[in-house]
Design a protein around this motif. Sequence first.
Motif, PDB file in Angstrom:
ATOM      1  N   PHE A  42       0.856  -1.183   0.000  1.00  0.00           N
ATOM      2  CA  PHE A  42       0.000   0.000   0.000  1.00  0.00           C
ATOM      3  C   PHE A  42       0.886   1.224   0.000  1.00  0.00           C
ATOM      4  O   PHE A  42       1.769   1.348   0.849  1.00  0.00           O
ATOM      5  N   PRO A  43       0.663   2.131  -0.949  1.00  0.00           N
ATOM      6  CA  PRO A  43      -0.315   1.993  -2.040  1.00  0.00           C
ATOM      7  C   PRO A  43       0.210   1.093  -3.157  1.00  0.00           C
ATOM      8  O   PRO A  43       1.410   0.859  -3.258  1.00  0.00           O
ATOM      9  N   THR A  44      -0.710   0.592  -3.935  1.00  0.00           N
ATOM     10  CA  THR A  44      -0.393  -0.160  -5.141  1.00  0.00           C
ATOM     11  C   THR A  44      -1.384   0.290  -6.205  1.00  0.00           C
ATOM     12  O   THR A  44      -2.261   1.104  -5.935  1.00  0.00           O
ATOM     13  N   ASN A  45      -1.256  -0.246  -7.396  1.00  0.00           N
ATOM     14  CA  ASN A  45      -2.160   0.147  -8.487  1.00  0.00           C
ATOM     15  C   ASN A  45      -3.462  -0.647  -8.378  1.00  0.00           C
ATOM     16  O   ASN A  45      -3.464  -1.862  -8.591  1.00  0.00           O
ATOM     17  N   PRO A  46      -4.592   0.018  -8.066  1.00  0.00           N
ATOM     18  CA  PRO A  46      -5.849  -0.715  -7.917  1.00  0.00           C
ATOM     19  C   PRO A  46      -6.562  -0.990  -9.234  1.00  0.00           C
ATOM     20  O   PRO A  46      -7.557  -1.718  -9.253  1.00  0.00           O
ATOM     21  N   ALA A  47      -6.073  -0.407 -10.326  1.00  0.00           N
ATOM     22  CA  ALA A  47      -6.818  -0.501 -11.586  1.00  0.00           C
ATOM     23  C   ALA A  47      -7.003  -1.939 -12.091  1.00  0.00           C
ATOM     24  O   ALA A  47      -8.126  -2.321 -12.444  1.00  0.00           O
ATOM     25  N   PRO A  48      -5.935  -2.781 -12.155  1.00  0.00           N
ATOM     26  CA  PRO A  48      -6.156  -4.138 -12.698  1.00  0.00           C
ATOM     27  C   PRO A  48      -7.202  -4.932 -11.922  1.00  0.00           C
ATOM     28  O   PRO A  48      -8.049  -5.609 -12.521  1.00  0.00           O
ATOM     29  N   ALA A  49      -7.148  -4.849 -10.599  1.00  0.00           N
ATOM     30  CA  ALA A  49      -8.144  -5.575  -9.795  1.00  0.00           C
ATOM     31  C   ALA A  49      -9.527  -4.964  -9.964  1.00  0.00           C
ATOM     32  O   ALA A  49     -10.533  -5.687  -9.984  1.00  0.00           O
ATOM     33  N   SER A  50      -9.590  -3.644 -10.098  1.00  0.00           N
ATOM     34  CA  SER A  50     -10.878  -2.978 -10.317  1.00  0.00           C
ATOM     35  C   SER A  50     -11.478  -3.411 -11.646  1.00  0.00           C
ATOM     36  O   SER A  50     -12.688  -3.650 -11.748  1.00  0.00           O
ATOM     37  N   TYR A  51     -10.645  -3.520 -12.674  1.00  0.00           N
ATOM     38  CA  TYR A  51     -11.128  -4.007 -13.975  1.00  0.00           C
ATOM     39  C   TYR A  51     -11.666  -5.423 -13.841  1.00  0.00           C
ATOM     40  O   TYR A  51     -12.670  -5.786 -14.456  1.00  0.00           O
ATOM     41  N   ALA A  52     -10.993  -6.242 -13.013  1.00  0.00           N
ATOM     42  CA  ALA A  52     -11.437  -7.627 -12.816  1.00  0.00           C
ATOM     43  C   ALA A  52     -12.796  -7.660 -12.121  1.00  0.00           C
ATOM     44  O   ALA A  52     -13.658  -8.490 -12.463  1.00  0.00           O
ATOM     45  N   VAL A  53     -13.010  -6.778 -11.153  1.00  0.00           N
ATOM     46  CA  VAL A  53     -14.313  -6.700 -10.483  1.00  0.00           C
ATOM     47  C   VAL A  53     -15.398  -6.328 -11.492  1.00  0.00           C
ATOM     48  O   VAL A  53     -16.487  -6.920 -11.510  1.00  0.00           O
ATOM     49  N   ILE A  54     -15.095  -5.350 -12.332  1.00  0.00           N
ATOM     50  CA  ILE A  54     -16.057  -4.925 -13.359  1.00  0.00           C
ATOM     51  C   ILE A  54     -16.369  -6.067 -14.310  1.00  0.00           C
ATOM     52  O   ILE A  54     -17.538  -6.336 -14.628  1.00  0.00           O
ATOM     53  N   ALA A  55     -15.334  -6.769 -14.764  1.00  0.00           N
ATOM     54  CA  ALA A  55     -15.535  -7.891 -15.689  1.00  0.00           C
ATOM     55  C   ALA A  55     -16.323  -9.016 -15.031  1.00  0.00           C
ATOM     56  O   ALA A  55     -17.190  -9.629 -15.656  1.00  0.00           O
ATOM     57  N   ALA A  56     -16.036  -9.296 -13.758  1.00  0.00           N
ATOM     58  CA  ALA A  56     -16.737 -10.365 -13.047  1.00  0.00           C
ATOM     59  C   ALA A  56     -18.207 -10.026 -12.861  1.00  0.00           C
ATOM     60  O   ALA A  56     -19.085 -10.882 -13.043  1.00  0.00           O
ATOM     61  N   GLN A  57     -18.479  -8.780 -12.493  1.00  0.00           N
ATOM     62  CA  GLN A  57     -19.870  -8.363 -12.315  1.00  0.00           C
ATOM     63  C   GLN A  57     -20.646  -8.486 -13.622  1.00  0.00           C
ATOM     64  O   GLN A  57     -21.799  -8.919 -13.637  1.00  0.00           O
ATOM     65  N   GLY A  66     -21.134 -12.333 -14.401  1.00  0.00           N
ATOM     66  CA  GLY A  66     -22.088 -12.992 -13.527  1.00  0.00           C
ATOM     67  C   GLY A  66     -21.665 -14.408 -13.182  1.00  0.00           C
ATOM     68  O   GLY A  66     -20.631 -14.912 -13.621  1.00  0.00           O
ATOM     69  N   GLY A  67     -22.474 -15.046 -12.359  1.00  0.00           N
ATOM     70  CA  GLY A  67     -22.260 -16.450 -12.038  1.00  0.00           C
ATOM     71  C   GLY A  67     -21.447 -16.712 -10.794  1.00  0.00           C
ATOM     72  O   GLY A  67     -21.423 -17.828 -10.286  1.00  0.00           O
ATOM     73  N   GLY A  68     -20.762 -15.698 -10.272  1.00  0.00           N
ATOM     74  CA  GLY A  68     -19.967 -15.875  -9.070  1.00  0.00           C
ATOM     75  C   GLY A  68     -20.469 -14.989  -7.945  1.00  0.00           C
ATOM     76  O   GLY A  68     -21.621 -14.569  -7.925  1.00  0.00           O
ATOM     77  N   ASP A  69     -19.576 -14.680  -7.024  1.00  0.00           N
ATOM     78  CA  ASP A  69     -19.917 -13.882  -5.848  1.00  0.00           C
ATOM     79  C   ASP A  69     -19.159 -12.553  -5.913  1.00  0.00           C
ATOM     80  O   ASP A  69     -18.037 -12.446  -5.407  1.00  0.00           O
ATOM     81  N   PRO A  70     -19.744 -11.519  -6.506  1.00  0.00           N
ATOM     82  CA  PRO A  70     -19.013 -10.254  -6.658  1.00  0.00           C
ATOM     83  C   PRO A  70     -18.711  -9.578  -5.327  1.00  0.00           C
ATOM     84  O   PRO A  70     -17.640  -8.997  -5.153  1.00  0.00           O
ATOM     85  N   GLY A  71     -19.643  -9.643  -4.380  1.00  0.00           N
ATOM     86  CA  GLY A  71     -19.384  -9.046  -3.071  1.00  0.00           C
ATOM     87  C   GLY A  71     -18.222  -9.722  -2.367  1.00  0.00           C
ATOM     88  O   GLY A  71     -17.366  -9.070  -1.762  1.00  0.00           O
ATOM     89  N   GLY A  72     -18.202 -11.034  -2.448  1.00  0.00           N
ATOM     90  CA  GLY A  72     -17.097 -11.787  -1.866  1.00  0.00           C
ATOM     91  C   GLY A  72     -15.776 -11.451  -2.526  1.00  0.00           C
ATOM     92  O   GLY A  72     -14.730 -11.367  -1.874  1.00  0.00           O
ATOM     93  N   LEU A  73     -15.807 -11.254  -3.836  1.00  0.00           N
ATOM     94  CA  LEU A  73     -14.598 -10.905  -4.580  1.00  0.00           C
ATOM     95  C   LEU A  73     -14.070  -9.541  -4.151  1.00  0.00           C
ATOM     96  O   LEU A  73     -12.869  -9.378  -3.906  1.00  0.00           O
ATOM     97  N   VAL A  74     -14.960  -8.562  -4.052  1.00  0.00           N
ATOM     98  CA  VAL A  74     -14.549  -7.221  -3.623  1.00  0.00           C
ATOM     99  C   VAL A  74     -13.902  -7.299  -2.248  1.00  0.00           C
ATOM    100  O   VAL A  74     -12.814  -6.745  -2.017  1.00  0.00           O
ATOM    101  N   HIS A  75     -14.551  -7.983  -1.328  1.00  0.00           N
ATOM    102  CA  HIS A  75     -14.003  -8.065   0.026  1.00  0.00           C
ATOM    103  C   HIS A  75     -12.685  -8.831   0.041  1.00  0.00           C
ATOM    104  O   HIS A  75     -11.769  -8.494   0.813  1.00  0.00           O
ATOM    105  N   ALA A  76     -12.555  -9.831  -0.809  1.00  0.00           N
ATOM    106  CA  ALA A  76     -11.312 -10.604  -0.857  1.00  0.00           C
ATOM    107  C   ALA A  76     -10.135  -9.737  -1.314  1.00  0.00           C
ATOM    108  O   ALA A  76      -9.015  -9.866  -0.791  1.00  0.00           O
ATOM    109  N   PHE A  77     -10.369  -8.873  -2.281  1.00  0.00           N
ATOM    110  CA  PHE A  77      -9.299  -7.957  -2.703  1.00  0.00           C
ATOM    111  C   PHE A  77      -8.908  -7.023  -1.558  1.00  0.00           C
ATOM    112  O   PHE A  77      -7.722  -6.776  -1.304  1.00  0.00           O
ATOM    113  N   LEU A  78      -9.910  -6.500  -0.852  1.00  0.00           N
ATOM    114  CA  LEU A  78      -9.627  -5.610   0.276  1.00  0.00           C
ATOM    115  C   LEU A  78      -8.906  -6.346   1.395  1.00  0.00           C
ATOM    116  O   LEU A  78      -7.948  -5.824   1.986  1.00  0.00           O
TER     117      LEU A  78
END
Length: 199
Positions: free
Chosen positions: A85-100, A103-115
């Motif tokens: 910290f800090p690091t570049n959040p963009a790649p993981a943010s793009y992954a959250v957007i792509a996952a949402q 569909g088919g998985g747990d986006p809330g769980g994914l967001v919390h897992a990155f955090l």
Amino acid sequence: MAHVDYYFTLLSPWCYLAGQRLEGIAARHGAGITYKPVDPAGLFARTGGKMLPERHESRRAYRLQELRRWSDHLGMKLDPQPAFFPTNPAPASYAVIAAQTAGGGDPGGLVHAFLRAVWAEGRNIAEDEVIRDLLAAHGFDPALADKGLFTGAETYGRNLEDAVAAGVFGMPFYVVGQECFWGQDRLDFLDRHLAGQAR
């Protein structure tokens, strides 16, 4: 059906401390959630905020006290000075957007897992291996780390515009229609609002 636009950054300890309370609240009231990762530097530049290194020493010191208090209160492990910290959040943010979108998985769980990876596990969420691992662990195709990067970048930029237009100035920030709730310590008010109890 009520709907919550959740504006967040994957670098915020306050978003981490929110845990998955939002998901529990939304489920209780049958509300939908749209996950909208936002570039914090861009948001603060547009709304008068300051990134952590630019804040007065007293504000930085108080932040550390509050992080300790809240992590103790919530029983959540938190490293106040994580290795990546800090690091570049963009790649993981793009992954959250792509996952949402996929569909088919747990986006809330994914967001919390990155955090959690940042604030409790000492992992670098800018690394492709970490992104792939967390996508797979939450029911998504790990190849989403590479797919839709252009769309992810475009949406990430649009999220910033949406945030500014909605009155967002910090994160986590929850928007339900015209009602805005800033901070993980406002989740009880969001709960009351969705229950129809808020004035």
